[in-house]
Design an enzyme around this catalytic site. Structure first.
Site, mmCIF file in Angstrom:
data_model
loop_
_atom_site.group_PDB
_atom_site.id
_atom_site.type_symbol
_atom_site.label_atom_id
_atom_site.label_comp_id
_atom_site.label_asym_id
_atom_site.label_seq_id
_atom_site.Cartn_x
_atom_site.Cartn_y
_atom_site.Cartn_z
ATOM 1 C CD GLN A 1 -2.715 -4.274 6.582
ATOM 2 O OE1 GLN A 1 -3.472 -2.792 5.576
ATOM 3 N NE2 GLN A 1 -4.086 -5.371 6.503
ATOM 4 C CE LYS B 1 -3.975 -2.317 2.282
ATOM 5 N NZ LYS B 1 -4.506 -2.776 3.386
ATOM 6 C CG ASP C 1 -9.877 0.320 4.949
ATOM 7 O OD1 ASP C 1 -9.816 0.126 3.219
ATOM 8 O OD2 ASP C 1 -9.110 -0.346 5.901
#
Ligand code: NAP
Length: 296
Positions: A98, A54, A121
């Site tokens: 994460q 990422k 997200d």
């Protein structure tokens, strides 16, 4: 005829290069650089790999990357205080924590602490609510990637029978919402679903997000269906470790019209959509229109 392979890698590269162009234009015309902060707590090996990729992709498209690697013993208070700082930081347009988190940290409380406008997200309850009521939301990256693959493959989704296998908050449920928004007739199947093969056989569009290798057999697929395999499963065969999806690819390829491979299908789309969401969040934040070809 063998099913067409849906080339997620190529489609993701196309999206990523449009994102790079949009980022350059934001800088050239407005002096704005979108920024993505990634928080990693602990040293889960899979998370290490995901975070690295990422961060690399963020930098590749010209965005600012802020990486926060915290020890596994980090307290909830300390994590929430970092999130509060990032919420207030004007250089940060997207915040990603994460998952999974160490067991003493509750993902739902942590996600709720992220400002919904920076929740790239798309997991915050505000974004979940906006998506499910058909309003402009930040959409979770993996299902968004699946939708883009479907739009690239099919002329129209309207009226199609769609079956989503798996009902997690991060893939199955938002996928079902996106397909409903496309006016598909949607069935969501899960572990307790009776007659799963029959349910799958109804699908013009079949999306599987389970995490079980070869759960979905070739004879569960409707002839001419489009199959999106989100599953990532590590197996050992012939002494070699490799990745496979939830679908028996060989068997399904003989029946389906188009299918995503694993790897090289949905996986590359997830990161590209994360970058796209960050650009959208940045534009929303400064009151600019989300760029064409990058927002969905
Ligand atoms: P998850 O939270 O474990 O959810 C799995 C879902 O599958 C649950 O709804 C579960 O139902 C259902 N399920 C389990 N066994 C089943 C069975 N035998 N028949 C029907 N349904 C069954 O997983 P997730 O986070 O959604 O991820 C799913 C898969 O996608 C994993 O392999 C993951 O690695 C992969 N993934 C890939 C990407 C990507 O970028 N390509 C991104 C995210 C996830 P119950 O809740 O009823 O048990």
């Amino acid at each position: 005829m063998a099913a067409a392979k849906i080339d997620g890698k190529a489609i993701a590269e196309g999206l990523q290069s449009r994102i790079g162009a949009a980022v350059s234009e934001l800088w050239r015309k407005h002096g704005i650089q979108p920024g993505l902060a990634v928080i990693q707590v602990g040293e889960d090996p899979a998370s290490e790999v995901y975070v690295r990729s990422k961060v690399r992709s963020t930098i590749e498209v010209g965005m600012a990357s802020f990486q926060h690697k915290l020890p596994a013993t980090t307290s909830e208070v300390d994590l929430l205080s970092l999130i509060a700082k990032l919420n207030a930081d004007p250089a940060v347009h997207g915040i990603l924590v994460q998952l999974p988190l160490p067991s003493h940290l509750k993902a739902s409380s942590v996600i709720r602490a992220i400002s919904p406008e920076k929740d790239v997200d798309g997991f915050h309850v505000s974004n979940v609510g906006l998506l499910s009521t058909g309003q402009k939301a930040i959409v979770p990256c993996t299902p968004l990637g699946c939708l883009i693959l479907l739009r690239e493959t099919l002329e129209s989704l309207v009226g199609l029978e769609a079956v989503v296998v798996g009902h997690s908050n991060i893939v199955g449920k938002p996928m079902a919402q996106l397909l409903l928004a496309e006016n598909c007739t949607v069935t969501v199947a899960h572990k307790e679903t009776r007659y799963l093969p029959e349910v799958c056989r109804r699908a013009d569009v079949l999306v599987t997000a389970v995490g079980r290798p070869a759960l979905i057999q070739g004879d569960w697929i409707k002839p001419g269906a489009t199959v999106i395999d989100v599953g990532i499963n590590r197996i050992t065969s012939g002494g070699k470790r490799r990745l496979v999806g939830d679908v028996d690819f060989e068997g399904a390829s003989k029946v389906a019209r188009a299918i995503t491979p694993v790897p090289g299908g949905v996986g590359p789309m997830t990161i590209a959509c994360l970058l796209a969401n960050t650009v959208s969040a940045c534009c929303d934040n400064v009151g600019l229109a989300r760029p064409d070809g990058v927002s969905f």
